[in-house]
Design a protein around this motif. Sequence first.
Motif, PDB file in Angstrom:
ATOM      1  N   THR A  71       0.824  -1.221   0.000  1.00  0.00           N
ATOM      2  CA  THR A  71       0.000   0.000   0.000  1.00  0.00           C
ATOM      3  C   THR A  71       0.854   1.265   0.000  1.00  0.00           C
ATOM      4  O   THR A  71       0.386   2.339  -0.385  1.00  0.00           O
ATOM      5  N   ALA A 146      -6.466   1.984  -5.001  1.00  0.00           N
ATOM      6  CA  ALA A 146      -7.823   1.400  -4.980  1.00  0.00           C
ATOM      7  C   ALA A 146      -7.733  -0.130  -4.921  1.00  0.00           C
ATOM      8  O   ALA A 146      -8.465  -0.779  -4.157  1.00  0.00           O
ATOM      9  N   TRP A 147      -6.821  -0.693  -5.710  1.00  0.00           N
ATOM     10  CA  TRP A 147      -6.667  -2.160  -5.700  1.00  0.00           C
ATOM     11  C   TRP A 147      -6.201  -2.671  -4.322  1.00  0.00           C
ATOM     12  O   TRP A 147      -6.761  -3.598  -3.777  1.00  0.00           O
ATOM     13  N   LYS A 149      -6.333  -1.175  -1.428  1.00  0.00           N
ATOM     14  CA  LYS A 149      -7.332  -0.906  -0.376  1.00  0.00           C
ATOM     15  C   LYS A 149      -8.414  -1.991  -0.398  1.00  0.00           C
ATOM     16  O   LYS A 149      -8.753  -2.569   0.651  1.00  0.00           O
ATOM     17  N   ALA A 150      -8.890  -2.280  -1.601  1.00  0.00           N
ATOM     18  CA  ALA A 150      -9.942  -3.298  -1.725  1.00  0.00           C
ATOM     19  C   ALA A 150      -9.421  -4.673  -1.291  1.00  0.00           C
ATOM     20  O   ALA A 150     -10.104  -5.433  -0.587  1.00  0.00           O
ATOM     21  N   TYR A 151      -8.187  -4.967  -1.673  1.00  0.00           N
ATOM     22  CA  TYR A 151      -7.622  -6.279  -1.328  1.00  0.00           C
ATOM     23  C   TYR A 151      -7.349  -6.384   0.187  1.00  0.00           C
ATOM     24  O   TYR A 151      -7.596  -7.429   0.795  1.00  0.00           O
ATOM     25  N   GLU A 153      -9.016  -4.881   2.533  1.00  0.00           N
ATOM     26  CA  GLU A 153     -10.321  -5.063   3.193  1.00  0.00           C
ATOM     27  C   GLU A 153     -10.825  -6.491   3.006  1.00  0.00           C
ATOM     28  O   GLU A 153     -11.400  -7.083   3.920  1.00  0.00           O
ATOM     29  N   ALA A 154     -10.556  -7.042   1.817  1.00  0.00           N
ATOM     30  CA  ALA A 154     -10.979  -8.422   1.568  1.00  0.00           C
ATOM     31  C   ALA A 154     -10.194  -9.400   2.449  1.00  0.00           C
ATOM     32  O   ALA A 154     -10.742 -10.394   2.935  1.00  0.00           O
ATOM     33  N   GLY A 170     -13.295  -9.911  -6.252  1.00  0.00           N
ATOM     34  CA  GLY A 170     -13.412  -8.459  -6.253  1.00  0.00           C
ATOM     35  C   GLY A 170     -12.483  -7.854  -7.285  1.00  0.00           C
ATOM     36  O   GLY A 170     -11.730  -8.572  -7.958  1.00  0.00           O
ATOM     37  N   ASP A 171     -12.509  -6.509  -7.386  1.00  0.00           N
ATOM     38  CA  ASP A 171     -11.658  -5.828  -8.353  1.00  0.00           C
ATOM     39  C   ASP A 171     -10.334  -5.459  -7.684  1.00  0.00           C
ATOM     40  O   ASP A 171     -10.168  -4.366  -7.167  1.00  0.00           O
ATOM     41  N   TYR A 172      -9.414  -6.389  -7.699  1.00  0.00           N
ATOM     42  CA  TYR A 172      -8.118  -6.167  -7.039  1.00  0.00           C
ATOM     43  C   TYR A 172      -6.998  -5.989  -8.059  1.00  0.00           C
ATOM     44  O   TYR A 172      -5.834  -5.890  -7.677  1.00  0.00           O
TER      45      TYR A 172
END
Lengths: 317, 201
Positions: A71, A146-147, A149-151, A153-154, A170-172
């Motif tokens: 990140t 964005a990738w 952050k989403a990953y 959280e997943a 998801g969109d990672y």
Amino acid sequence: MSRTSDEYLRDVPMKSYDLVREGLIALAFVAVLVVALALIFKSPNAPTIRGEDVAKNHPLDYLKTSTDFLTGESALESYGPPYNESRENVQKVLGLAPANILGVTKLIEAQKDFVLGPLERVAILNKDVASALTVWKAAKEEQQKAWTKAYSEALDKAEEASGEVKVAAGDYGPVPVMMFGMLALGRAGLLEGALSVSDTLPYTLDNTKAMLFFQEGPDSDFAESVDMLGNQWGITHEVGNLPGPWWLWPYAIWYQIPPLNESPNADAIVGSLMLLFFLLLLFAPFIPVIKHIPRWIPIYRIIWRDWYAKQEGRSGK
Amino acid sequence: MNVTENLKSYLKDKLTLDDLLPTKLPVYLNSVAYLFGVFSLCSLFILIITGLTMAIFGPLWYHVSGTGKLFNSFHYWAVQLLFLFMLLHLATKYFLGAFRDGRWKTWMVGALILGASIFTAFTGYLSAANWSAQWHAVEAKDAMNAMGIGGFFFTTNYTQVLSLHVAFFPAAVGLLVVIHILFIRHEGPVKPYPLRGGKTK
């Protein structure tokens, strides 16, 4: 005795003394003690936590740690000297920040050094990782964030079963492939090597990056489970029942007491206190109250009791 | 000024055999409290012997070989005893007011020995290459960095820590111990607090 001590002890009765004999007896006594303690109790030697162990036994923790570095917002990024120019977490005492004096002497760019660099090596062996890295590099920073952050959280909701991690779809972007590339590196036992490899030498002379990699996650969790965190008297402990460096309790105690146990400047303040106490010890013979305490607390009367008994007997006659 | 002549004259006065190998002592030296110093010295001697052995065979040896592990245990317990005896020595000397009558130099060198010993032991714990060493290295770096010495002393750099432990700090401790003993032998043990009307003054 020497001329100086002969003069000093001129009016004191002397007794004969065999220094070598006393020294040999003392050495034999201490040697027997050391051998007996070593044979009975052995010594603490809990194994280290390696990347391979974490990758195989706690893959979710491994992925979370790797993703955190990817990140670009890991705790290390805002650590400050000696690793980087960040100043937000530099510790201060009396308004001074000693860490800033020497500044950055061991540059660490966590995202590049801990993830992207090792993945460049994995990419040579794995085409999927190579493609994922190409996609990552071509993407804009906002997209990368964005990738990740989403990953991240997943991963917080992911499950670990039989050594495998199941992450919801998801969109990672390329992140899952990259992170499983990191996991493969760990499982192959090559993480520490990839982190510590030198640009010029065929030796691993500095393993700082490998040591820092798991500090915030798996290392810290294990340390807490064996009472070795700073606010658990950590530095004075060993794993198990054998003693650690117990003589550091005057240092460790400050980390247990408010407000220092929660102060962001605790290390700088406690270090300064220790320096002050050491100076008090060093200059004790010249410090008024400290140099008189031995006379006020008559422990010397016990140690020199035979001498005083003779003196008092003589003066009583 | 002839520097060699002055040094020779100084050493003749300060480094006599009577200082190094005394055969008589004042009668007030009659307590176990006087043994903690020599016990500390004996612990240090055992540490040097076991440490040299471990240095010859290297860090892997004391992790995988049975004999190596045994020497590691000798070294570990000798450290524990060194600090026990050294702190008892410090406490008894303090409560005897042993820094009186011009013995402040002996006291100050002793305090420096304690400081150097703490750093020797600290780098030793980091050199153990086990879990404690791994964790203490990453934890202690914050303290070193906060005090400004983390810019050149990296607790996470094993080769630097090991070099400091087997060369720099033991040399410092050894040199200071020699100076400490020479001061003690040259000046003689401090006299008891004098009596005044049945009480010490």
